[in-house]
Design a protein around this motif. Sequence first.
Motif, mmCIF file in Angstrom:
data_model
loop_
_atom_site.group_PDB
_atom_site.id
_atom_site.type_symbol
_atom_site.label_atom_id
_atom_site.label_comp_id
_atom_site.label_asym_id
_atom_site.label_seq_id
_atom_site.Cartn_x
_atom_site.Cartn_y
_atom_site.Cartn_z
ATOM 1 N N GLU A 68 24.059 -23.848 -17.850
ATOM 2 C CA GLU A 68 23.683 -22.821 -16.884
ATOM 3 C C GLU A 68 22.219 -22.979 -16.481
ATOM 4 N N LEU A 69 21.354 -23.219 -17.477
ATOM 5 C CA LEU A 69 19.937 -23.402 -17.192
ATOM 6 C C LEU A 69 19.717 -24.663 -16.363
ATOM 7 N N LEU A 70 20.406 -25.749 -16.704
ATOM 8 C CA LEU A 70 20.259 -26.994 -15.956
ATOM 9 C C LEU A 70 20.657 -26.798 -14.494
ATOM 10 N N ASN A 71 21.756 -26.103 -14.255
ATOM 11 C CA ASN A 71 22.181 -25.848 -12.882
ATOM 12 C C ASN A 71 21.182 -24.963 -12.140
ATOM 13 N N GLU A 72 20.600 -24.006 -12.857
ATOM 14 C CA GLU A 72 19.615 -23.123 -12.226
ATOM 15 C C GLU A 72 18.360 -23.904 -11.845
#
Length: 413
Positions: A68-72
């Motif tokens: 999720e953080l990587l996509n954000e």
Amino acid sequence: MEENVLQISGGNTFGLLENEVLYIEKEYNPVLNDMLSRSSEYKDLFKKNGYKFIYIPELISTWANNIELLNEVLSYHYPDNNLKLENTKEYDLSNITTSDYTKAFLKAFSYDLTANTTGGLLINIRDDIKSYPLSATSSIALVEEINSIIKDSKDYREYLINHESFALSVEYDDGEEIKYEANKIIDEIRERIELLKRDGHERLLLKLILDEFKGRKKSHLRTELNYFTECEKHLEEYKNYHQKIRLSSIESFESVYLNKTISSLLISEDFRIFLPDYNNLEIEMRPLPKTVFFFFLRHPEGILFKELSKAWYKEELHSIYKQLSPREDHEAMKKSIDDICNPADNSIHEKCSRIKEAFLRHISDDIAREYYITGGRGMPKRITLDRKKIVRKATFDYDNSTHVHFDPDEEPF
């Protein structure tokens, strides 16, 4: 101690924030990596002295364990990219090493480190990016070396300040720099912006990760190398082929990293602000900052803050604010505009800070600066966005105003 300053073409420094320290290496250094990966002592040492230490393997690990953080972060740096990664476990991100990362930006930015540098630090000091080689082979020696680097960097900062040799960003007209950084960002979004607000170093790393996810792995080239070197008759063909692939790879990187996609800006009928090319991202602001934003969009020629006290600027701002604000207290509204136009008041700087903050919530600074208000010392403040990129569906009461004179080569907002 050898020192180098790293700059990208066009005069922009490589994207580290002020006081950020990045570990780089041309070749894998097992001793330094072992010490840096096993202990937080070095990170704490930098933190105690006001620096933030960045270690690429640690950053990759954080992203690999938090899709999720990587996509954000991907969305923040590449808002025009619709790619959403579903499962990092399917890919071995450890394939992306610090040396791979270092070689990528050395090629992209035509920057050369000392030939024998197998490990070192880059530090942003007043927008000068200085390199410091590391040679320690023990923890004690590394601590001493880091302390020496910290002292040298602080001395260099004082030198820059005393000689006024650093470039200021947006400033007050009396020369005091506008504090646009974390202390101007409201509490509820400060942590998120600080987490995402990385420019060059993370953007480059994300490019390498995207290449990994898209299957463009260096192992593919290594396999071809082994095959062709086994066949001597094809060696010359391979050299030519490899040269083309290498140049193509660099050109591809530069087109993605150095050439930003700037979205058009849409102002809806109800005065909402959207960036259509970034998945129709909405940029939200309260009425007063939005008033200032629309006002500066209307003035591509730029305006000195001290000239805002002129009657026609006040009238224009007040006209915009009346349309945007739900307030019915006209005296209070008039005072708010008077404060913005008062050279002795901080209101205009605070509103500019809010405008910048509104964009930095969603997109990285190298893109966001096209949309917020900038301007050098003693220079007019302006929004640099090409006015041809503005799509306006809203109707403003001031549209037929005769007070404002535009550059004839510019499309009026």
